[in-house]
Structures are given as structure tokens and as C-alpha cells.
Design a protein around this motif. Structure first.
Motif, mmCIF file in Angstrom:
data_model
loop_
_atom_site.group_PDB
_atom_site.id
_atom_site.type_symbol
_atom_site.label_atom_id
_atom_site.label_comp_id
_atom_site.label_asym_id
_atom_site.label_seq_id
_atom_site.Cartn_x
_atom_site.Cartn_y
_atom_site.Cartn_z
ATOM 1 N N LEU A 13 -19.816 14.582 -7.013
ATOM 2 C CA LEU A 13 -19.354 15.950 -7.275
ATOM 3 C C LEU A 13 -18.192 16.334 -6.368
ATOM 4 O O LEU A 13 -17.315 17.078 -6.783
ATOM 5 C CB LEU A 13 -20.503 16.943 -7.088
ATOM 6 N N ALA A 14 -18.191 15.828 -5.161
ATOM 7 C CA ALA A 14 -17.105 16.148 -4.235
ATOM 8 C C ALA A 14 -15.781 15.575 -4.724
ATOM 9 O O ALA A 14 -14.722 16.131 -4.446
ATOM 10 C CB ALA A 14 -17.427 15.611 -2.847
ATOM 11 N N ARG A 15 -15.827 14.489 -5.475
ATOM 12 C CA ARG A 15 -14.613 13.846 -5.973
ATOM 13 C C ARG A 15 -14.105 14.447 -7.283
ATOM 14 O O ARG A 15 -12.969 14.219 -7.672
ATOM 15 C CB ARG A 15 -14.858 12.350 -6.173
ATOM 16 N N ALA A 16 -14.952 15.202 -7.974
ATOM 17 C CA ALA A 16 -14.539 15.792 -9.254
ATOM 18 C C ALA A 16 -13.591 16.958 -8.993
ATOM 19 O O ALA A 16 -13.896 17.859 -8.225
ATOM 20 C CB ALA A 16 -15.765 16.272 -10.024
ATOM 21 N N ASP A 17 -12.440 16.925 -9.638
ATOM 22 C CA ASP A 17 -11.450 17.988 -9.502
ATOM 23 C C ASP A 17 -11.829 19.119 -10.455
ATOM 24 O O ASP A 17 -11.489 19.104 -11.634
ATOM 25 C CB ASP A 17 -10.052 17.457 -9.830
ATOM 26 N N ARG A 18 -12.563 20.110 -9.947
ATOM 27 C CA ARG A 18 -13.063 21.180 -10.798
ATOM 28 C C ARG A 18 -12.017 22.239 -11.107
ATOM 29 O O ARG A 18 -12.314 23.231 -11.755
ATOM 30 C CB ARG A 18 -14.297 21.805 -10.159
ATOM 31 N N ALA A 19 -10.792 22.021 -10.683
ATOM 32 C CA ALA A 19 -9.700 22.932 -11.025
ATOM 33 C C ALA A 19 -9.183 22.665 -12.438
ATOM 34 O O ALA A 19 -8.502 23.491 -13.019
ATOM 35 C CB ALA A 19 -8.565 22.791 -10.019
ATOM 36 N N ILE A 20 -9.528 21.484 -12.976
ATOM 37 C CA ILE A 20 -9.102 21.152 -14.341
ATOM 38 C C ILE A 20 -10.337 21.020 -15.233
ATOM 39 O O ILE A 20 -11.455 20.817 -14.760
ATOM 40 C CB ILE A 20 -8.262 19.852 -14.369
ATOM 41 N N LEU A 21 -10.134 21.169 -16.514
ATOM 42 C CA LEU A 21 -11.231 21.178 -17.472
ATOM 43 C C LEU A 21 -12.019 19.863 -17.463
ATOM 44 O O LEU A 21 -13.251 19.872 -17.519
ATOM 45 C CB LEU A 21 -10.689 21.466 -18.872
ATOM 46 N N ALA A 22 -11.349 18.748 -17.378
ATOM 47 C CA ALA A 22 -12.038 17.453 -17.368
ATOM 48 C C ALA A 22 -12.921 17.315 -16.133
ATOM 49 O O ALA A 22 -14.023 16.762 -16.208
ATOM 50 C CB ALA A 22 -11.027 16.311 -17.420
ATOM 51 N N GLY A 23 -12.481 17.824 -15.013
ATOM 52 C CA GLY A 23 -13.289 17.781 -13.794
ATOM 53 C C GLY A 23 -14.525 18.656 -13.902
ATOM 54 O O GLY A 23 -15.600 18.293 -13.424
ATOM 55 N N GLN A 24 -14.377 19.803 -14.548
ATOM 56 C CA GLN A 24 -15.529 20.674 -14.774
ATOM 57 C C GLN A 24 -16.540 20.003 -15.696
ATOM 58 O O GLN A 24 -17.746 20.069 -15.471
ATOM 59 C CB GLN A 24 -15.071 22.007 -15.373
ATOM 60 N N ARG A 25 -16.037 19.349 -16.736
ATOM 61 C CA ARG A 25 -16.915 18.627 -17.659
ATOM 62 C C ARG A 25 -17.662 17.520 -16.940
ATOM 63 O O ARG A 25 -18.869 17.368 -17.083
ATOM 64 C CB ARG A 25 -16.095 18.033 -18.807
ATOM 65 N N ASN A 26 -16.932 16.745 -16.133
ATOM 66 C CA ASN A 26 -17.558 15.636 -15.417
ATOM 67 C C ASN A 26 -18.626 16.131 -14.451
ATOM 68 O O ASN A 26 -19.713 15.551 -14.366
ATOM 69 C CB ASN A 26 -16.494 14.833 -14.672
ATOM 70 N N ALA A 27 -18.337 17.205 -13.724
ATOM 71 C CA ALA A 27 -19.314 17.768 -12.797
ATOM 72 C C ALA A 27 -20.543 18.262 -13.542
ATOM 73 O O ALA A 27 -21.681 18.046 -13.108
ATOM 74 C CB ALA A 27 -18.686 18.890 -11.985
#
Length: 54
Positions: free
Chosen positions: A2-16
Motif C-alpha cells: 500500500l505504501a508503494r501505490a500512488d493513490r494520487a492517480i486512479l490506477a493507484g486507488q484501484r490497486n490499493a
């Protein structure tokens, strides 16, 4: 992870969200991948997720 997921972009939010869902439901990768939108329903307390297991 979760720390590596870039939650500033939609794909990062999806992955998290997928990582957290898999952890919360104790699901295997194949079970998370097999989910459809119809398997997730919004409920009063959060979300109800139907996970199909073999």
C-alpha cells in the motif's frame, strides 16, 4: 504494497482498493481477479462482497 501505490492517480486507488479487499476477505489472487461489479453491493455498514471459492 500500500505504501508503494500512488493513490494520487486512479490506477493507484484501484490497486490499493484491491489489495485491501483481498486482505479483508482473506481471498486468493484468483478470487479477487474473478470479482465482478455485481459481486459488490453498498450496504449500511460499508460494502457486502460475495467471494466465490472453489
Amino acid at each position: 504494497m500500500l505504501a508503494r501505490a500512488d493513490r494520487a492517480i486512479l490506477a493507484g486507488q484501484r490497486n490499493a482498493a484491491l489489495v485491501l479487499l483481498g486482505f479483508a476477505t482473506v481471498a486468493r489472487v484468483a478470487e479477487v481477479v474473478a470479482l465482478d461489479l455485481a459481486d459488490v453491493a453498498e450496504a449500511e455498514h460499508g460494502y457486502d462482497v460475495t467471494v466465490y471459492r472453489k
